[in-house]
Design an enzyme around this catalytic site. Structure first.
Site, PDB file in Angstrom:
ATOM      1  N   CYS A 133       0.862  -1.180   0.000  1.00 58.48           N
ATOM      2  CA  CYS A 133       0.000   0.000   0.000  1.00 58.48           C
ATOM      3  C   CYS A 133       0.898   1.229   0.000  1.00 58.48           C
ATOM      4  O   CYS A 133       1.725   1.388   0.911  1.00 58.48           O
ATOM      5  CB  CYS A 133      -0.864  -0.033   1.266  1.00 58.48           C
ATOM      6  SG  CYS A 133      -1.896   1.415   1.512  1.00 58.48           S
ATOM      7  N   CYS A 163      -0.957   3.916  -6.390  1.00 58.89           N
ATOM      8  CA  CYS A 163      -1.831   3.232  -5.428  1.00 58.89           C
ATOM      9  C   CYS A 163      -2.003   1.807  -5.942  1.00 58.89           C
ATOM     10  O   CYS A 163      -2.212   1.601  -7.147  1.00 58.89           O
ATOM     11  CB  CYS A 163      -3.175   3.955  -5.374  1.00 58.89           C
ATOM     12  SG  CYS A 163      -4.462   3.064  -4.475  1.00 58.89           S
TER      13      CYS A 163
HETATM   14  N1  DGL Z   1      -3.838   0.476  -2.002  1.00 57.85           N
HETATM   15  C1  DGL Z   1      -3.687   1.691  -1.221  1.00 57.85           C
HETATM   16  C2  DGL Z   1      -2.473   2.458  -1.738  1.00 57.85           C
HETATM   17  O1  DGL Z   1      -1.635   1.881  -2.416  1.00 57.85           O
HETATM   18  C3  DGL Z   1      -4.993   2.402  -1.231  1.00 57.85           C
HETATM   19  C4  DGL Z   1      -5.042   3.498  -0.252  1.00 57.85           C
HETATM   20  C5  DGL Z   1      -6.367   3.764   0.331  1.00 57.85           C
HETATM   21  O2  DGL Z   1      -6.903   2.873   0.989  1.00 57.85           O
HETATM   22  O3  DGL Z   1      -6.820   4.895   0.202  1.00 57.85           O
HETATM   23  O4  DGL Z   1      -2.295   3.624  -1.495  1.00 57.85           O
END
Ligand code: DGL
Length: 260
Positions: free
Chosen positions: A73, A183
């Site tokens: 993430c 993301c």
């Molecule tokens: N997959 C997360 C990232 O890479 C998502 C972030 C979120 O939950 O807003 O930032």
């Protein structure tokens, strides 16, 4: 030690894009994946909250004897990985937007980055983007609402298309030739993005680089699983409705609800 699983977590289902790259490169490695979908999105949350949630996920995975943790993430990496590395005695791999390679490759001298508010406002991201020479324009765009739509199984919805169109326009106006996905949920948008972008605009994400780095760090710590012929095991857990996570994985992988 080397046969223990790799632990992977994300705010939700997006980190499976990283899991897929790791599994492709290191098929002999077992894994435990945590989707903290009940608390998604992390993007708009305060740094302290992101640290708290990331610590909770890390502790769960360490209690399950994971040999290394992948923070799949960007938001958790850019806000919490320094804290995690200082607090827990285990190797961590993080993911950050690949703006450096995009800046090296751009011919139009303009690159776009689509990421969460938490990533774009982090000091780790500012440090990296400050290193990029000032003759390159970086068009930053918060992907507000995109993670929520993916988490709610609305990947191919009209709302998704409309938001993407809106977010890409300033980048197209600036003549970007590289779009960086900052993301881990966003690689699932690639088919939609290809439809909306002119052919010469290339899309970059960091999943493959994270898999390569995972291999390097496992090797450094003597943790690479070298056993041949033994089938790896993969457990996927979510603290929300399992159907969305299941829909993004091959049906041979079982997703379980877990109250973590
Ligand atoms: N997959 C997360 C990232 O890479 C998502 C972030 C979120 O939950 O807003 O930032």
């Amino acid at each position: 030690m080397s046969t223990l699983p790799i632990g992977i977590f994300d705010s939700g289902v997006g980190g499976t894009t990283v899991w897929k790259e790791i599994h492709k490169l290191l098929p002999q490695e077992s894994s435990i994946y945590l989707a903290d979908s009940r608390n998604a999105p992390y993007g708009p949350k305060a740094k302290d909250t992101i640290i708290e949630l990331s610590s909770k996920n890390t502790e769960y995975l360490l209690n399950k004897n994971c040999k290394l943790i992948v923070v799949a993430c960007n938001t958790a990496t850019t806000n919490a990985i320094d804290y995690l590395r200082k607090t827990y005695n285990t190797p961590f791999i993080g993911i950050e937007p690949a703006i450096k390679p995009a800046a090296l490759l751009t011919k139009t001298k303009a690159i776009g980055i689509l990421a969460t508010k938490g990533t774009l406002s982090s000091s780790l991201f500012s440090k990296t983007s400050d290193l990029i020479t000032n003759n390159i324009k970086i068009i930053e765009q918060i992907g507000e609402g995109l993670v929520e739509l993916i988490e709610n199984g609305k990947l191919h919805s009209k709302e998704m298309k409309a938001l993407l169109k809106l977010y890409l326009q300033p980048m197209l106006d600036a003549h970007i030739d590289y779009l960086v996905l900052g993301c881990t949920h966003y690689p699932y948008l690639i088919p939609l993005l290809i439809d909306l972008l002119p052919k010469h605009v290339k899309i970059i994400d960091s999943g493959e680089a994270v898999a390569r780095q995972t291999k390097v760090v496992l090797k450094q710590h003597n943790l690479l699983n070298n056993q041949i012929g033994i089938k790896s095991k993969h457990n996927f857990y979510t603290n929300a409705n399992p159907s969305v996570l299941q829909s993004l994985l091959n049906e041979k992988y079982n997703v379980e609800y877990l109250d973590f």
